[in-house]
Design an enzyme around this catalytic site. Sequence first.
Site, PDB file in Angstrom:
ATOM      1  N   GLU A  78       0.830  -1.213   0.000  1.00 51.28           N
ATOM      2  CA  GLU A  78       0.000   0.000   0.000  1.00 51.28           C
ATOM      3  C   GLU A  78       0.863   1.260   0.000  1.00 51.28           C
ATOM      4  OE1 GLU A  78      -4.117  -1.612   2.027  1.00 51.28           O
ATOM      5  OE2 GLU A  78      -2.703  -0.600   3.338  1.00 51.28           O
ATOM      6  N   GLU A 138      -5.485  -8.332  -0.935  1.00 50.12           N
ATOM      7  CA  GLU A 138      -6.186  -8.150   0.343  1.00 50.12           C
ATOM      8  C   GLU A 138      -7.650  -7.889   0.059  1.00 50.12           C
ATOM      9  OE1 GLU A 138      -4.709  -5.354   3.244  1.00 50.12           O
ATOM     10  OE2 GLU A 138      -2.617  -5.780   2.718  1.00 50.12           O
TER      11      GLU A 138
END
Length: 479
Positions: free
Chosen positions: A183, A376
């Site tokens: 991320e 995810e």
Amino acid sequence: MTTYKLFPKDFLWGGATAANQCEGAYDVDGRGLANVDVVPIGKDRGPIITGRQKMFDFEEGYFYPAKESIDFYHYYKEDIALLAEMGFKTYRMSIGWTRIFPKGDELEPNEAGLQFYENVFKECRKYGIEPLVTITHFDCPMHLIEHYGGWRNRKLIDFYERLVTTLFTRYKGLVKYWLTFNEINMILHAPFMGAGLYFEEGENVEQVKYQAAHHELVASALATKIAHEIDPENKVGCMLAAGQYYPNTAHPRDYWAAMQEDRENYFFIDVQARGEYPNYAKKKFEKLGLNIEMTEEDLTLLKEHTVDFVSFSYYSSRVASGDPEVNEKTAGNIFASLKNPYLDASEWGWQIDPLGLRITLNAIWDRYQKPMFIVENGLGAVDTPDENGYVEDDYRIDYLREHIKTMNDAINEDGVELLGYTTWGCIDLVSAGTGEMKKRYGFIYVDRDNDGNGTLKRSKKKSFDWYKKVIASQGTDLD
């Protein structure tokens, strides 16, 4: 029973964890202290992960959940056996930087740390599980933060280069799929967690964040170059906290606001997947008066060494408004967003939008035309086990089923190229955002609470057998 279209035969089904959220053993076998260790549970967690409150070591009166977590370090054989029982094709995990280089700037790696991950990868291979390895999942050695200022310092590129060269060399033939930074856009929202940034009074925060971002982007391109040189079989991906923004209304200013929000997130991936800074980013730097130091060599590296695939997390879509009077926010994965009245929400206020995953998949595919990997996705919920540790988590099954359906549509109806899907927290672990254990995502229940109490006993939830069936049927049996 409803039967759905097959997923591609080589589709990589699995689950995901992060070293700092599951390994524990924070001071075992020579491991050094990292930023992710010194972030406590409680009200101070937010100010610390955003770089507004200084905490560079453990302090009295706080509980630090990453110290022990679920002790994957000692349970990894048992845990991987459970993942194999579900039929996992891949397991996404991460490297603890300070296991390999305890301070971060050493010339020689820590053999005990290297051996641990070698053992984990071999255990995966024993069951035919393909490791998908995140090199940096928010980990930054505290020594590099205290002595160099974290990723604001260009020297971290050199330390990262040493780390990745060590990993690619040692694990050649054991690991094929790599992600450079987890991320990466989190640097804008949680800079201490994302890049080891603590801001001194009077610092130009935007200047520091974007300079650190540039260093991470260069380091990512360098890692991609080295990975391909050491083993041409290596596939390197970037990783984005994704979720398309919807305009709050049909008003053009809302659409413009949504477009700007999307650009802020895609900026990193534009550089990693396309190889150059987009004009809108250059204009933003100009508007903010930022002077991002970058060399011609940097720009060449970015251009010539783009990623092989784009991976991302998806938990919810988001809503943006250009109206300054509209400000009712909902919770999200560090990303606050306006509430969408058409969506339900989780117990933590994260809005649930399966169709948003299809929309996001198409948006990323249209933008980059590179293979994608959902690394995810999942539902954080309070699970109440019976006396045997069994949890009847139909709510989790419902959430995953609906998201898998829209993945199927994106592949079979829209033609996007998707390599695989790893649900987040396939075994219960510590939440990155809140530090809680009670916010659970897993197919496997771990007996541990928010205060660190519990036996750490593992037990299967109802979703365990359901996901096993999904994988065995190649996504055709979702009942």
